[in-house]
Design an enzyme around this catalytic site. Structure first.
Site, short mmCIF file in Angstrom:
data_model
loop_
_atom_site.label_atom_id
_atom_site.label_comp_id
_atom_site.label_asym_id
_atom_site.label_seq_id
_atom_site.Cartn_x
_atom_site.Cartn_y
_atom_site.Cartn_z
N ASP A 16 -26.08 -29.52 72.30
CA ASP A 16 -26.22 -30.95 72.41
C ASP A 16 -27.69 -31.18 72.79
O ASP A 16 -28.31 -30.30 73.38
CB ASP A 16 -25.28 -31.43 73.52
CG ASP A 16 -25.64 -32.79 74.01
OD1 ASP A 16 -25.70 -33.70 73.19
OD2 ASP A 16 -25.89 -32.94 75.23
N ASP A 32 -29.61 -34.58 73.96
CA ASP A 32 -29.92 -35.40 75.13
C ASP A 32 -29.06 -34.98 76.32
O ASP A 32 -27.85 -34.86 76.20
CB ASP A 32 -29.67 -36.88 74.80
CG ASP A 32 -30.36 -37.77 75.79
OD1 ASP A 32 -31.54 -38.05 75.59
OD2 ASP A 32 -29.71 -38.15 76.79
N LYS A 48 -19.59 -36.18 67.80
CA LYS A 48 -18.74 -35.39 68.70
C LYS A 48 -17.84 -36.34 69.49
O LYS A 48 -18.34 -37.39 69.87
CB LYS A 48 -19.62 -34.61 69.69
CG LYS A 48 -20.58 -33.63 69.08
CD LYS A 48 -21.67 -33.18 70.08
CE LYS A 48 -22.69 -34.24 70.36
NZ LYS A 48 -23.81 -33.84 71.21
N ASP A 83 -23.69 -31.67 77.96
CA ASP A 83 -23.72 -32.28 79.30
C ASP A 83 -22.59 -33.29 79.48
O ASP A 83 -22.41 -33.81 80.57
CB ASP A 83 -25.05 -32.99 79.55
CG ASP A 83 -25.18 -34.24 78.70
OD1 ASP A 83 -25.10 -34.12 77.46
OD2 ASP A 83 -25.35 -35.33 79.27
N1 PLP Z 1 -26.64 -42.25 70.99
C1 PLP Z 1 -27.89 -42.70 71.25
C2 PLP Z 1 -28.34 -43.96 70.68
C3 PLP Z 1 -28.74 -41.97 72.05
O1 PLP Z 1 -29.99 -42.41 72.27
C4 PLP Z 1 -28.26 -40.77 72.60
C5 PLP Z 1 -29.14 -39.99 73.44
O2 PLP Z 1 -30.34 -40.27 73.57
C6 PLP Z 1 -26.97 -40.34 72.31
C7 PLP Z 1 -26.19 -41.10 71.51
C8 PLP Z 1 -26.42 -39.04 72.80
O3 PLP Z 1 -27.08 -37.98 72.15
P1 PLP Z 1 -26.64 -36.47 72.41
O4 PLP Z 1 -25.40 -36.22 71.61
O5 PLP Z 1 -27.82 -35.66 71.93
O6 PLP Z 1 -26.43 -36.35 73.87
CA CA Z 2 -25.59 -35.16 75.57
#
Ligand code: PLP
Ligand code: CA
Length: 292
Positions: A24, A26, A217, A242
């Protein structure tokens, strides 16, 4: 039994156990515009050990090539074929699963990432980031070419965009309703903002039905796309995330082991709560700790 990777020995044994790591983004590699300490070095370490890595993000706002620039900016090596995003999965789903007809187009509530990924699959689209919607005296235009409405995070969403999306979904026979990901919130600037799940909620309420497909996801589309491209062994694969109800559930649904890090959404207290329906195999403080 949830195992804490607290020592260097625990972490080395963990790395040795798997050949493939799904990340993942973020909350694991970065938060918004800041990467976490030791992340680039930990990724280099995995690559030096010959591990395969894939990046699986629900963020639909950027195209895969824009994500590559983000990785580069943080000094994290990544290849286009390793990056899977909900916008990319949406385009692949329309093209390969729905076999979206060439004479139809997609109306987008969302940012350029969706438009760019649809274009890469040769799918025409309208709406999107700069669509101002209707003027005050307009009615919704009749556009029979719209055969699908895709909703992702759109920071310029407005009532008029919603009116168009709703009109296409109710007036155009067989018009598909697709949501890139259902994250209700996402973190940015040390705070939480409404995510794509929240942006799609008014249309779900107005229609009185759920989307035909949600690609992010914990849905399995991105995992299936990874398997289709790389034939990795699920038993030798671990998902690192996370968030319990997206990343960890994604791994659990796919029958692969999971590692929850504490640099993102989930707190240690939440992770260790006996009430959790979703449980990771491992947890550790930060992915960056692998290089320490
Ligand atoms: N959706 C948006 C618009 C985001 O900006 C983020 C994270 O910055 C996410 C979803 C979640 O992303 P990830 O699946 O990488 O945690
Ligand atoms: Ca994440």
């Amino acid at each position: 039994m949830l195992q804490y990777l607290s020592t260097k020995e625990d972490r080395e044994a963990f790395i040795d156990k798997y050949d493939n790591f799904l990340f993942d983004c973020d909350g694991v590699l970065w938060e918004g515009t800041n990467t976490f300490d030791g992340v680039a070095e930990s990724m280099t370490l995995l690559r030096e050990k010959g591990k395969r890595v894939f990046f699986v993000t629900n963020n639909s706002t950027k195209s895969r090539s824009s994500f590559l620039k983000k990785f580069e900016g943080f000094g994290i090596k990544a290849e286009l074929e390793e990056v899977f995003s909900s916008a990319f999965a949406t385009a692949a789903y329309l093209k390969h699963v729905l076999q979206f007809p060439e004479d139809k187009k997609v109306y987008i509530i969302g940012m350029d990432g969706i438009k760019d990924e649809l274009a890469a699959e040769g799918i025409r689209s309208c709406g999107g980031e700069e669509d101002a919607g209707l003027t005050d005296n307009d009615s919704v235009p009749d556009d029979k070419e719209v055969g699908a409405v895709v909703i992702g995070l759109d920071t310029k969403v407005n009532y008029k965009k919603y009116s168009k999306a709703f009109a296409y979904l109710t007036r155009n026979p067989g018009c598909y309703f697709i949501v890139t990901n259902e994250d209700t919130t996402f973190p940015q600037h040390g705070s939480f903002y409404p995510g794509a799940g929240a942006i799609a909620a008014p249309i779900i309420a107005a229609l009185g039905r759920h989307p035909d497909a949600v690609l992010g996801k914990p849905a399995q589309n991105m995992l299936e796309a990874i398997y289709a491209e790389s034939h990795i062994d699920p038993k030798k694969t671990c998902m690192i995330g996370d968030r319990l109800d997206t990343d960890i559930e994604f791994g659990m649904n796919g029958g692969i082991d999971t590692l929850c890090v504490l640099t993102g959404i989930t707190t240690k207290e939440q992770l260790l709560s006996p009430d959790n329906r979703i449980r990771s195999t491992y947890y550790m403080d930060s992915f960056g700790d692998f290089s320490k």
